[in-house]
Design an enzyme around this catalytic site. Structure first.
Site, short mmCIF file in Angstrom:
data_model
loop_
_atom_site.label_atom_id
_atom_site.label_comp_id
_atom_site.label_asym_id
_atom_site.label_seq_id
_atom_site.Cartn_x
_atom_site.Cartn_y
_atom_site.Cartn_z
N ALA A 1 -16.85 65.16 -66.92
CA ALA A 1 -16.89 63.76 -66.48
C ALA A 1 -16.57 63.67 -64.99
O ALA A 1 -15.90 64.54 -64.43
CB ALA A 1 -15.88 62.94 -67.26
N ASP A 2 -17.10 62.62 -64.32
CA ASP A 2 -16.62 62.31 -62.98
C ASP A 2 -15.77 61.04 -63.08
O ASP A 2 -15.57 60.51 -64.16
CB ASP A 2 -17.77 62.18 -61.97
N SER A 3 -15.27 60.59 -61.92
CA SER A 3 -14.33 59.47 -61.97
C SER A 3 -14.97 58.20 -62.55
O SER A 3 -14.31 57.42 -63.23
CB SER A 3 -13.77 59.20 -60.57
#
Lengths: 77, 420
Positions: free
Chosen positions: A35-37
């Protein structure tokens, strides 16, 4: 596994496109599940939607792993 | 200035996903128009459009999963999906997939859109109103921004050169290709991935263009006959969707790596009408100045133009463009063929210019001009061959593509055959 954990796992699979087997208690959304932010913001929104709860921003910042999410939701729901 | 050639093509259109699939259907006289299936349009003034055919990816259908991971596709508006799909095709076709840093830094992207994520913006606005700001997705803004097509393509291939996006309504695709070619000619990049993309077939898109009185409304029973440029019974354009992307390359760069060269970008002209927000000036002066600028840049005589892919939207403006082309060609008007491929695929707005440049390139490659469908009764007499209904086999060395947009923004591109 609890019903809550199953439902959280289903959301994570859908949103991050990862295999269910990778989603362990200590799996970090960012470090282990790709995941990214922005993904984590969306995950928290999906948890809120699924469980009918509100997760404040400061609490959301502490939800880093699958285990964190299940724990928070279990206590909040 | 450095010479610029085209070495890769990609498209998603209402006829098919893919360049050759679209081209063969276009030459065969097929139409991409039909009733709107994407949403219930029964309450709108226009109930038909040219939708991209969806399917499992076989037989020219568009399968989103072939072009983007489902978890990524969920985060972007469809115009981004179409643009990325067309760019992927064009880059693969060109064979330009550099691994070294210098080459990547000399490769840029310029893919625009006329409107961008219109339906995503509309849906999110409703969500905001009904359920509040906490339900707005973190992917809303990056999923709707026009320059995110160029962003996604650069990320996918590691292209680190100029990253830009054009927004000039229905001239977007042509301006993107023209401007990207200039970046190469000026030395800012050696390779540019350029084009346009659009996904305007939504309730708000159709309602908006209906309000402008721009769309055809009268042919709900026969949508395939609705887009009829130059015909006396035309009543507006038919909305299309999709994307067109080309790989542009500096000539020596392309030759050195043995690339397949489709055509050369010889001329690019631009102008502004300074007249009206949606209507072209009635004397066609803006269109004529745009074409003349392209002809001058190409260093050719207008009489040398063999094929013209018209803007020709199937609106009242068709005859204004036609008269301007007649003035451009003068005594040689009788020698040229001009057609409007919007008769088959509808109006792809910001993608139109790019898709139509590709049609010009294929017309040069195959020495055939695609037809103007549904041209039963020409609205005016003209010495120019409008290729009614049937594709025209003929010599084509030089082709001109016109694009004109709301706001009075005009672009013309001239493509030329590369003599081997």
């Amino acid at each position: 596994m609890s019903d809550i954990a199953d439902r959280v796992k289903k959301i994570v699979v859908e949103h991050l496109g990862v295999e269910e087997g990778k989603i362990t208690e200590g799996a970090s959304f960012i470090d282990d599940l790709g995941a990214d932010s922005l993904d984590t913001v969306e995950l928290v929104m999906a948890f809120e939607e699924e469980f009918g709860i509100e997760i404040p921003d400061d609490a959301a910042e502490n939800i880093q792993t699958f285990g964190d999410a299940v724990k928070f939701i279990t206590e909040a729901a | 200035m450095r010479r610029v050639v085209v070495t890769g093509l990609g498209m998603v259109t209402p006829l098919a996903c893919g360049v050759e699939e679209t081209w063969s259907r276009l030459l065969a006289g097929q139409s991409g128009a039909g009733p709107i299936t994407r949403f219930d349009a029964s309450h709108l003034a226009t109930t038909y459009a040219c939708e991209v055919p969806r399917g499992d990816g076989t037989d020219g259908t568009f399968n989103p999963d072939d072009w983007m991971e489902p978890k990524e596709a969920r985060k972007v508006d469809e115009f981004i999906l179409y643009g990325v799909a067309a760019a992927e095709q064009a880059v693969r076709d060109s064979g330009w997939m550099p691994e070294d840093e210098d080459s990547r830094c000399r490769t840029g992207v310029m893919i625009g859109s006329g409107i961008g994520g219109l339906s995503t913006i509309a849906e999110t606005a409703v969500l905001l109103k009904e359920r509040g700001p906490r339900r707005v997705s973190p992917f809303f803004i990056p999923g709707a921004l026009i320059n995110l097509v160029s962003g996604h393509v650069s990320i996918r291939f590691g292209f680190k050169g100029p990253n830009h996006a054009v927004v000039t309504a229905c001239s977007t695709g042509a301006h993107a290709i023209g401007d990207a070619a200039r970046l190469i000619a000026f030395g800012d990049a050696d390779v540019m991935v350029a084009g346009g993309t659009e996904s305007p077939i939504s309730e708000i898109g159709i309602a908006g263009f209906n309000a402008c009185k721009a769309l055809s409304t009268k042919r709900g029973d026969t949508p395939e006959a609705a887009s009829r440029p130059y015909d006396a019974d035309r009543d507006g354009f038919v909305m299309g969707e999709g994307a067109g992307v080309v790989v542009l390359e500096e000539y020596e760069h392309a030759k050195a790596r043995g690339a397949k060269i489709y055509a050369e970008v010889l001329g690019y002209g631009m102008s502004g009408d300074a007249y009206h927000i949606t209507a072209p000036s009635e004397d066609g002066a803006g269109a004529l100045r745009s074409m003349k600028a392209a002809v001058a840049r190409a260093g050719i005589d207008p009489s040398e133009l063999d094929y013209i892919n018209a803007h020709g939207t199937s609106t009242m403006a068709d005859v204004i463009e036609l008269a301007a082309v007649e003035r451009l060609l003068g005594d040689s008007a009788g020698k040229a063929t001009m057609s409007s491929t919007k008769s088959a695929i509808g109006h792809l707005l910001g993608a139109a210019g790019a898709v139509e440049v590709i049609f010009c390139i294929l017309a040069i490659r195959d020495q055939i001009a695609p037809p103007t469908l549904n041209l039963d009764t020409p609205a005016v007499e003209t010495p120019i061959d409008l290729a009614p209904k049937v594709a025209r086999k003929r010599d084509i060395r030089l082709a001109l593509s016109n694009s004109f947009g709301f706001g009075g923004t005009n672009a013309s591109l001239i493509l030329g055959k590369i003599e081997s």
